[in-house]
Design a protein around this motif. Structure first.
Motif, PDB file in Angstrom:
ATOM      1  N   ASP A  72      37.030  42.843  30.079  1.00 44.94           N
ATOM      2  CA  ASP A  72      36.072  42.537  31.154  1.00 44.94           C
ATOM      3  C   ASP A  72      35.808  41.035  31.288  1.00 44.94           C
ATOM      4  O   ASP A  72      35.503  40.541  32.380  1.00 44.94           O
ATOM      5  CB  ASP A  72      34.722  43.231  30.880  1.00 44.94           C
ATOM      6  CG  ASP A  72      34.833  44.733  31.078  1.00 44.94           C
ATOM      7  OD1 ASP A  72      35.859  45.186  31.656  1.00 44.94           O
ATOM      8  OD2 ASP A  72      33.918  45.444  30.649  1.00 44.94           O
TER       9      ASP A  72
ATOM     10  N   TYR B 110      37.835  38.684  31.293  1.00 47.54           N
ATOM     11  CA  TYR B 110      38.795  38.042  32.185  1.00 47.54           C
ATOM     12  C   TYR B 110      38.496  38.337  33.643  1.00 47.54           C
ATOM     13  O   TYR B 110      38.644  37.484  34.517  1.00 47.54           O
ATOM     14  CB  TYR B 110      40.228  38.429  31.793  1.00 47.54           C
ATOM     15  CG  TYR B 110      40.477  37.952  30.390  1.00 47.54           C
ATOM     16  CD1 TYR B 110      40.816  36.632  30.156  1.00 47.54           C
ATOM     17  CD2 TYR B 110      40.241  38.779  29.299  1.00 47.54           C
ATOM     18  CE1 TYR B 110      40.956  36.149  28.868  1.00 47.54           C
ATOM     19  CE2 TYR B 110      40.376  38.310  28.010  1.00 47.54           C
ATOM     20  CZ  TYR B 110      40.734  36.999  27.793  1.00 47.54           C
ATOM     21  OH  TYR B 110      40.844  36.512  26.526  1.00 47.54           O
ATOM     22  N   THR B 111      38.084  39.554  33.906  1.00 46.42           N
ATOM     23  CA  THR B 111      37.701  39.895  35.271  1.00 46.42           C
ATOM     24  C   THR B 111      36.552  39.009  35.722  1.00 46.42           C
ATOM     25  O   THR B 111      36.548  38.460  36.827  1.00 46.42           O
ATOM     26  CB  THR B 111      37.235  41.381  35.311  1.00 46.42           C
ATOM     27  OG1 THR B 111      38.119  42.147  34.515  1.00 46.42           O
ATOM     28  CG2 THR B 111      37.185  41.883  36.735  1.00 46.42           C
ATOM     29  N   GLN B 112      35.595  38.866  34.817  1.00 49.66           N
ATOM     30  CA  GLN B 112      34.379  38.151  35.200  1.00 49.66           C
ATOM     31  C   GLN B 112      34.569  36.635  35.285  1.00 49.66           C
ATOM     32  O   GLN B 112      34.110  36.000  36.229  1.00 49.66           O
ATOM     33  CB  GLN B 112      33.297  38.487  34.161  1.00 49.66           C
ATOM     34  CG  GLN B 112      31.917  37.976  34.541  1.00 49.66           C
ATOM     35  CD  GLN B 112      30.847  38.502  33.601  1.00 49.66           C
ATOM     36  OE1 GLN B 112      31.119  39.309  32.696  1.00 49.66           O
ATOM     37  NE2 GLN B 112      29.627  38.042  33.802  1.00 49.66           N
TER      38      GLN B 112
ATOM     39  N   PHE C 168      41.046  37.521  36.956  1.00 46.08           N
ATOM     40  CA  PHE C 168      42.207  38.418  36.995  1.00 46.08           C
ATOM     41  C   PHE C 168      41.957  39.599  36.067  1.00 46.08           C
ATOM     42  O   PHE C 168      41.116  39.539  35.174  1.00 46.08           O
ATOM     43  CB  PHE C 168      43.516  37.689  36.658  1.00 46.08           C
ATOM     44  CG  PHE C 168      43.643  37.204  35.238  1.00 46.08           C
ATOM     45  CD1 PHE C 168      44.139  38.040  34.229  1.00 46.08           C
ATOM     46  CD2 PHE C 168      43.301  35.903  34.893  1.00 46.08           C
ATOM     47  CE1 PHE C 168      44.278  37.575  32.925  1.00 46.08           C
ATOM     48  CE2 PHE C 168      43.432  35.427  33.595  1.00 46.08           C
ATOM     49  CZ  PHE C 168      43.921  36.271  32.606  1.00 46.08           C
ATOM     50  N   THR C 169      42.668  40.659  36.343  1.00 44.05           N
ATOM     51  CA  THR C 169      42.511  41.878  35.550  1.00 44.05           C
ATOM     52  C   THR C 169      43.474  41.834  34.371  1.00 44.05           C
ATOM     53  O   THR C 169      44.690  41.725  34.564  1.00 44.05           O
ATOM     54  CB  THR C 169      42.822  43.122  36.416  1.00 44.05           C
ATOM     55  OG1 THR C 169      41.998  43.041  37.581  1.00 44.05           O
ATOM     56  CG2 THR C 169      42.535  44.406  35.649  1.00 44.05           C
ATOM     57  N   HIS C 170      42.929  41.896  33.185  1.00 41.49           N
ATOM     58  CA  HIS C 170      43.783  41.789  32.006  1.00 41.49           C
ATOM     59  C   HIS C 170      44.522  43.110  31.790  1.00 41.49           C
ATOM     60  O   HIS C 170      43.930  44.181  31.811  1.00 41.49           O
ATOM     61  CB  HIS C 170      42.933  41.439  30.780  1.00 41.49           C
ATOM     62  CG  HIS C 170      43.689  40.669  29.749  1.00 41.49           C
ATOM     63  ND1 HIS C 170      44.698  41.209  29.003  1.00 41.49           N
ATOM     64  CD2 HIS C 170      43.596  39.369  29.354  1.00 41.49           C
ATOM     65  CE1 HIS C 170      45.188  40.291  28.173  1.00 41.49           C
ATOM     66  NE2 HIS C 170      44.531  39.152  28.386  1.00 41.49           N
TER      67      HIS C 170
END
Lengths: 334, 334, 334, 334
Positions: B112, B114-116, B120-122
């Motif tokens: 999460d 990385y998303t935040q 990008f979505t890890h």
């Protein structure tokens, strides 16, 4: 009050022009303009250059048609690229404006010069013929009558102010070309994002050896060959030019001093050093060119410093304005 | 000898990695690579960075398929953008390489994050779980066993080395968040042409207030909230971090000194100052983090300096390499 | 026209005073003076500072007895060391001069302060009682009536302009002390030859931690404890101060914005940033203090920049002069 | 292992020597010394230069009698003032030490040179006769046999490496003197507190015109007159020298390229640029001299860059050591 337009106001020279003209008692900044394609169009000048916040908060208007502005202003400053100045100046001139062009577009009265060194075909020979080169200390009379003043480049200002007194007085030995080594701050490259200008990449180096566009400008106006080697220094502003020449046999230190004194004694924006050599910091932020020299045997070394954005661009343009309109030469500059 | 590949070798951290690994007695630089789209692909590293002429003249090979390189090397350094590291690392890991990633792509074991913060979505939670955070002085055991080492960011290294001894020793007052003010050189922004990096535009200022991506990295690994305010300074390299904290009532200067000594006495690349505070120049070009501190009443101020490209990136990566493979910790670094 | 004397004119602040007063339409520089022991006595100001050549070419007269000057001038600026100001001011005041003191000698109305922090015994309690602290935006009324104006220190100006709006509006949480981190250019140390000021030795570092003399000045005038950590940066001019505070529960970004707006909306020399944070270059060479801030949760970060020699010294002194004599507040400053 | 003493170890060149010799596999630093009168005597080198903390922590021993050290060491480096080297060297030489002198005391084999340019009477003509000038690329054979190596000055190294290939190949036109313009960083002035070195006073300027002591050193070793104009730049380290010469009629770019290639092709510490010109940053912190050149008509411009403290002082001294004792020429330098 004269109404004035500054085109290319978002660049470093434009900012200095806006600062000087904003405090000039006889000038009103009617408008600031940038290319219609510029991402800066519509912004406030002080958004881009916050040092002007509360001082000059005018918007940067997009300029596509000079006619939109030409009727409203008496004076136009072009702090634009060479080709842009070339294209815009005639319209403003035709409308009767007095134009001060800080680019190279009208500096040499020979159209072939532009083909060879600037890579474009000059379309306005008539204006080339009428343009006056704005090396203020040496062209006062011409400037007073001119409608189009081509303000000299930064290096050519330092180089010519160093050499003209010696050449005019006939002191130089023709057997040897003057050697001009000059170092400029990074602002001379303009306000743009390039790897060359990138903070961590900037480092003292020579560039444009034998091929810089200011070389033929210097040669054309001095009327003598020179060797000119520009350098980029890791500082934002200023130029220091060191010029080495050979004197005619028998020329003395006193002859040289007399030549410089005759040239600049009554010129408020060239300061001669009777002893010692000028340092860059003495002129950064100021409209002066400071000059020192030393003679030994047949050789002379002249050192000149100036702020490349001021005496090498904007303050010289305002100095030309002051001369052109009969204001005190240093009005709003000191 | 271990064969190694450096991906992203053309950037500032890549150059430092190449310099260290070139002189490392147990390492061979098998290849340097850059993105296949990079305009630098095919050039010599020493064409871009002439300081390496005659030292490391290898070409920058275009990397499109990791498989082309993975079989030939034992060790991979990724000095690449976060998303690029995210995409490349698994292929090298699957081929058995040990990977040292200098980006943020594997620093926090929570997808999460990385998303935040990275947008990008890890895709590689399994590798996030296995990755070891390469804060060398605090993760020696983990690093020895790891296949994927996520080398910390430059600010997080300085901040954590300053705070961890105090936190681990239980000396800080939880009622108040530590305040970390840090100033970094421009190289921290990478090798690219932007107006922000442009020589004449760079000027000391605070940025990313409350929102810099290194803030959650620091918080995640310290396990405590902090206030982190980064600044850009007008110098090419180095970070100085000044951290202000409140101590628990009764904690003394001696307690603090003991905590720092316990943490770093046997760590060759952290240098404690018994008196005085470290200056930036003591670490520029060197692999150390230098730390000083002062206590008055309930407050402590810790000052840490490091070279953002070295202890904040490349030398810490090589330090992790040395720990991972059992070489002396300072091999090729001092 | 008011006749004025500048004592300590050879220093960096003195040069700036001379520049401003030289162009002030209501002021005449009657004399420049330095200590009779100074090696600079007898030289021209423009010999020491060639940027003033042709602008201010007055000699630096040796001052041993204030009476030699006091009768000829209406206004005295003391850009001198603390002890020198302490010794000189009473004589000028007794002669009826209005005195603007740029040193610390009269900034805090408590003689013990000088024993403790400045190492000398203050002899002039009566003048301490009458002196007005020249933090211009906050002491307009007092300045208008004062005969002795104690111009604030460079750090205290930036720190107080950052904090006073929040304190006056009662927005700060007393449970936690504001943390002020500030970085100053080297000119703050004055014009002298020391190893600390030596070009190759200067490097970003913290100094005077918990013990800088500006700390008690800030505390005395704010009436609240703070933590103040000064740093020396490797640039000649300017101060950037980053202040971190805790707000009272429930205080919002809007409350903070309102407090700053109320404090500075009508103050021409403090410029508030509605968005973004000010950079140092926006104020170097200019008389402004630029302020930005950001709020998150219960924390606020305020960033203030100023030129340490101008708003932190000389331009604030001239601003006080303008207020004192009823001239426009920005006269000769912008 | 050779035992070595560094005298004058507290200065900038001394620090670099200590760093190199500390990592040299064939050298042991037996002692560091400073003048017995120095305030630094008794301190650790790393107290003065914290970058060496944990690397070279040796004390700076007071040197009054060379005999105290001469018996314990094989090699002596003198990083001392000219007169000090002049006085100390003979005692170390008499004891059989090999001496590398970084001062000017033994650079020209003519005692009159010292009277005229250094202001002292040279007492050691016998050692002047035996001293070998350590311009490493041009004196390999002499260095191998020498007991006293006079390491060249910083400017002379850059100037001679630029000019010797052209002179040796007979390419220059004698009718015109080469013009050498060079800019040095501030460290060239040594580690001391002077107004000239003061951070806020340093600014690009020319100095020592026609009278710098490096001028006769260059002339003596080149055997040809030159014009040499040094400048001080506002950066700590490095020299860039731009040399402009006239070629004999008919000399081509290829002739010049062949001359440089013949001179330096097998010299690892001079790097020739086939195209483009070297920038200062390519050599700062490194032991190289980088050279580029351009020819147009009868004129040639040569640009050389070096680190004034390394190839212009300490690394050249170690390079001479390597040559003298048969170690690889770049040992411990790259």
């Amino acid at each position: 009050m004269l109404n004035t337009l500054i085109v290319g106001a978002s660049g470093y020279a434009g900012v200095e022009l806006a600062t000087y003209l904003n405090r000039h008692p006889h000038m009103t900044i009617t408008a600031l303009a940038v290319s219609a394609q510029s991402p800066d169009a519509g912004k406030l000048l002080s958004d881009l250059h916050p040092q002007l916040k509360g001082v000059v908060d005018l918007p940067l208007q997009p300029l596509s048609d000079p006619a939109e502005f030409a009727d409203k202003v008496d004076v136009v400053f072009l702090a634009t690229a060479h080709e842009v100045s070339h294209d815009l100046a005639p319209a403003f001139l035709a409308a009767g404006c007095v134009v001060f062009d800080l680019s190279g577009a009208f500096r040499v009265n020979d159209a072939d010069f532009y083909t060879q060194y600037y890579g474009f075909t000059h379309q306005h020979q008539a204006w080339l013929d009428k343009a006056v080169y704005g090396l203020a200390e040496w062209q006062r009379d011409g400037i007073k009558e001119a409608q189009l003043i081509a303000v000299p480049g930064c290096y050519p200002t330092a180089a010519q102010l160093s050499l003209k007194p010696l050449i005019e007085a006939g002191l130089l030995n023709d057997a040897q070309w003057p050697v001009i080594n000059a170092t400029s701050g990074v602002s001379g490259a303009g306000r743009k994002a390039t790897m060359n200008n990138s903070f961590c990449e900037v480092s003292l180096h020579a560039y444009g050896i034998f091929h810089h566009r200011h070389h033929p400008e210097i040669v054309a106006h001095l009327g003598t060959p020179v060797i000119f080697t520009p350098h980029l220094g890791s500082f934002p502003r200023g130029i220091l030019a060191t010029t080495t020449c050979r004197l005619k046999p028998g020329v003395t230190q006193d002859d040289v001093a007399a030549a410089f004194k005759a040239a600049y004694d009554d010129k408020p924006l060239v300061r001669l050093y009777e002893k010692g050599m000028p340092a860059l910091k003495s002129v950064v932020g100021l409209p002066f060119c400071d000059i020192g020299f030393a003679v030994q045997g047949e050789h002379i070394i002249v050192v000149a410093v100036e702020d490349n954005l001021l005496k090498g661009a904007s303050s010289q343009a305002v100095q030309c304005l002051n001369i052109r309109f009969g204001f005190p030469e240093t009005e709003s500059l000191i």
